[in-house]
Design an enzyme around this catalytic site. Structure first.
Site, PDB file in Angstrom:
ATOM      1  N   ARG A  53       6.260  17.454  20.571  1.00  0.00           N
ATOM      2  CA  ARG A  53       6.231  17.262  19.113  1.00  0.00           C
ATOM      3  C   ARG A  53       7.636  17.379  18.537  1.00  0.00           C
ATOM      4  O   ARG A  53       7.946  16.838  17.481  1.00  0.00           O
ATOM      5  CB  ARG A  53       5.275  18.245  18.426  1.00  0.00           C
ATOM      6  CG  ARG A  53       5.175  17.968  16.925  1.00  0.00           C
ATOM      7  CD  ARG A  53       3.983  18.598  16.201  1.00  0.00           C
ATOM      8  NE  ARG A  53       3.411  19.761  16.825  1.00  0.00           N
ATOM      9  CZ  ARG A  53       3.935  20.989  16.789  1.00  0.00           C
ATOM     10  NH1 ARG A  53       5.047  21.216  16.120  1.00  0.00           N
ATOM     11  NH2 ARG A  53       3.349  21.983  17.418  1.00  0.00           N
ATOM     12  N   TYR A 106       7.656   0.250  -3.475  1.00  0.00           N
ATOM     13  CA  TYR A 106       6.494   0.040  -2.615  1.00  0.00           C
ATOM     14  C   TYR A 106       5.337   0.897  -3.122  1.00  0.00           C
ATOM     15  O   TYR A 106       5.501   2.092  -3.368  1.00  0.00           O
ATOM     16  CB  TYR A 106       6.865   0.416  -1.179  1.00  0.00           C
ATOM     17  CG  TYR A 106       5.695   0.432  -0.247  1.00  0.00           C
ATOM     18  CD1 TYR A 106       5.032  -0.745   0.077  1.00  0.00           C
ATOM     19  CD2 TYR A 106       5.236   1.622   0.301  1.00  0.00           C
ATOM     20  CE1 TYR A 106       3.942  -0.731   0.920  1.00  0.00           C
ATOM     21  CE2 TYR A 106       4.141   1.641   1.161  1.00  0.00           C
ATOM     22  CZ  TYR A 106       3.504   0.466   1.464  1.00  0.00           C
ATOM     23  OH  TYR A 106       2.422   0.484   2.300  1.00  0.00           O
ATOM     24  N   ASP A 185      15.235   3.142   0.155  1.00  0.00           N
ATOM     25  CA  ASP A 185      14.317   2.458   1.057  1.00  0.00           C
ATOM     26  C   ASP A 185      14.949   1.105   1.389  1.00  0.00           C
ATOM     27  O   ASP A 185      15.039   0.219   0.541  1.00  0.00           O
ATOM     28  CB  ASP A 185      12.958   2.292   0.357  1.00  0.00           C
ATOM     29  CG  ASP A 185      11.897   1.671   1.263  1.00  0.00           C
ATOM     30  OD1 ASP A 185      12.266   0.940   2.198  1.00  0.00           O
ATOM     31  OD2 ASP A 185      10.700   1.904   1.008  1.00  0.00           O
ATOM     32  N   LYS A 210       7.989  -3.016   9.697  1.00  0.00           N
ATOM     33  CA  LYS A 210       8.292  -4.329   9.136  1.00  0.00           C
ATOM     34  C   LYS A 210       9.378  -5.045   9.968  1.00  0.00           C
ATOM     35  O   LYS A 210       9.161  -5.326  11.111  1.00  0.00           O
ATOM     36  CB  LYS A 210       8.663  -4.174   7.667  1.00  0.00           C
ATOM     37  CG  LYS A 210       7.715  -3.243   6.874  1.00  0.00           C
ATOM     38  CD  LYS A 210       6.301  -3.783   6.738  1.00  0.00           C
ATOM     39  CE  LYS A 210       5.324  -2.741   6.190  1.00  0.00           C
ATOM     40  NZ  LYS A 210       5.712  -2.118   4.922  1.00  0.00           N
TER      41      LYS A 210
END
Ligand SMILES: *Cc1c(COP(=O)(O)O)cnc(C)c1O
Length: 394
Positions: A53, A106, A185, A210
């Site tokens: 992790r 977004y 972003d 994306k």
């Protein structure tokens, strides 16, 4: 890893960065490591892997490559999704602070910040990010009410799906002068088109889902920063909140990143070609694409960016026409998301979370890498069919 790639162009970095060391018989591509735990032959020391992790060797080459591409002094951090990365970035805002976001950021980012604001974590203000004076006014008002370090300015440029272009360096300088932290972003632009860290931004965010991964087959996010203290906090958040990426997904994302420069080049040139044709089409009310000389964001985009991206938004006469266009395409795929090799169309407002200021008849086009003439022919027939025969007459 950590080969010195300084001075190399971004398109070279997409290929050269994040390779295993050049040793005899060593693999040229990093392997996928699935193990959840690591041998310990001595007492743990800082930087040891210990448990998956916290650290996975499959993440390292992707993080090195993305950090290099964004011009960061440090490796990026990969997350299980773009919104997982956004949650980590928002965790940098102290409780009782404030976040300024573009009203057309977004939709998921706005929903996430809105949810945290509703829980009392911070105050959320949304702004027209293209209106520099209005944003500066908001920052001034906040500077009177909040101490340094309490405010975060969230930039997204161009915005999704309105394609508004912000003055990133101007807003970043103004935010810093008022003690605010700046996150950008960079999902739409990718580092091939713009590197926000060079404009002074503190943290860059990606939905790796994306353009970076580029094949619509992995969900991943990432953050990049040159600030060691910020990176340590973001890494601690990732480890403690568990928003980690699967090794196979990261391996696929690095494989996708290798062709980012070529894919972006093709998507952008086709987007420019389609935007010009669409601007002449009688069925199209308005085209939003920063590459069009007539676009309100054109001059800013040309001054700041090394390209205009692969997303084009068009407005039709009404919702019925927009839906009919989406139904009539054959090659384009009606689906959400963007940045893959396949071209996608979506009327964004069919999603309830989309801001009401996005026009209802706006259709977002994510331009893939198919033949440009085939893409245009399909759009043209769909527009004609949806509007009962008015053709582009080109
Ligand atoms: C998709 C997207 C996100 C969210 O990323 P996920 O990988 O879907 O969690 C964030 N910002 C932008 C601009 C996006 O397009």
């Amino acid at each position: 890893m950590a080969t010195d790639h300084s001075g190399l162009a971004p398109d070279t970095l997409t290929v050269a960065a994040g390779r295993p060391p050049r040793e005899h018989d060593a693999p040229v591509n990093a392997p996928i490591v699935l193990s959840t735990t690591y041998h310990e032959t001595r007492a743990p020391q800082p930087g040891d892997r210990i448990y998956a992790r916290g650290s996975n060797p499959t993440w390292d080459p992707f993080e090195e490559a993305l950090g290099a591409l964004e011009g960061a002094d440090l490796p990026a951090l990969v997350f299980g999704s773009g919104l997982g990365a956004a949650a980590a970035a928002l965790s940098l805002v102290p409780t009782g602070g404030a976040v300024v976001m573009p009203r057309h950021a977004y939709a998921g980012s706005i929903s996430l910040a809105g949810d945290l604001a509703a829980q009392g974590r911070f105050e959320l203000l949304t702004v027209d990010i293209a209106d520099t004076d209005a944003v500066l006014g908001t920052l001034d008002a906040l500077a009177h009410r909040f101490d340094a370090g309490q405010v975060m300015v969230w930039l997204e440029s161009p915005t999704n799906p309105m394609l508004e272009v912000a003055e990133l360096a101007v807003l970043t300088d103004a935010a810093h002068a008022r003690g605010a932290l700046v996150v950008a972003d960079n999902t739409f632009n990718t580092p091939m088109v713009h590197r926000p860290l060079e404009a002074g931004v503190d943290v860059v965010l990606h939905s790796v889902t994306k353009w970076l991964a580029g094949h619509s087959d992995v969900v991943l996010g990432a953050l990049a920063t040159s600030d060691p203290a910020l990176r340590a906090r973001l890494l601690a958040h990732r480890t403690l909140h568990g928003a980690i990426a699967g090794p196979f997904e990261v391996w696929l994302a690095l494989r996708g990143l290798r062709t980012l420069a070529l894919r972006m080049e093709r998507s952008q040139s086709t987007a420019a070609f389609l935007a010009l044709h669409l601007a002449d089409h009688p069925a199209v009310r308005r085209v939003r694409y920063p590459g069009l000389a007539s676009d309100p964001g054109h001059e800013r985009a040309a001054a700041q960016f090394n390209g205009f991206g692969g997303i084009v938004s068009i407005e039709l006469d009404d919702v019925a026409t927009a839906d009919a266009v989406v139904e009539a395409v054959r090659l384009w795929l009606p689906a959400t998301s963007l940045g893959g090799v396949e071209s996608l169309v979506e009327r964004r407002r069919r999603q309830p979370a989309e801001p009401a200021t996005v026009p209802e008849a706006l259709v977002r086009l994510s331009v893939g890498i198919e033949n440009p003439e085939d893409l245009w022919a399909d759009l043209d027939q769909a527009l004609r069919r949806a509007t009962g025969g008015r053709d582009g007459g080109l």
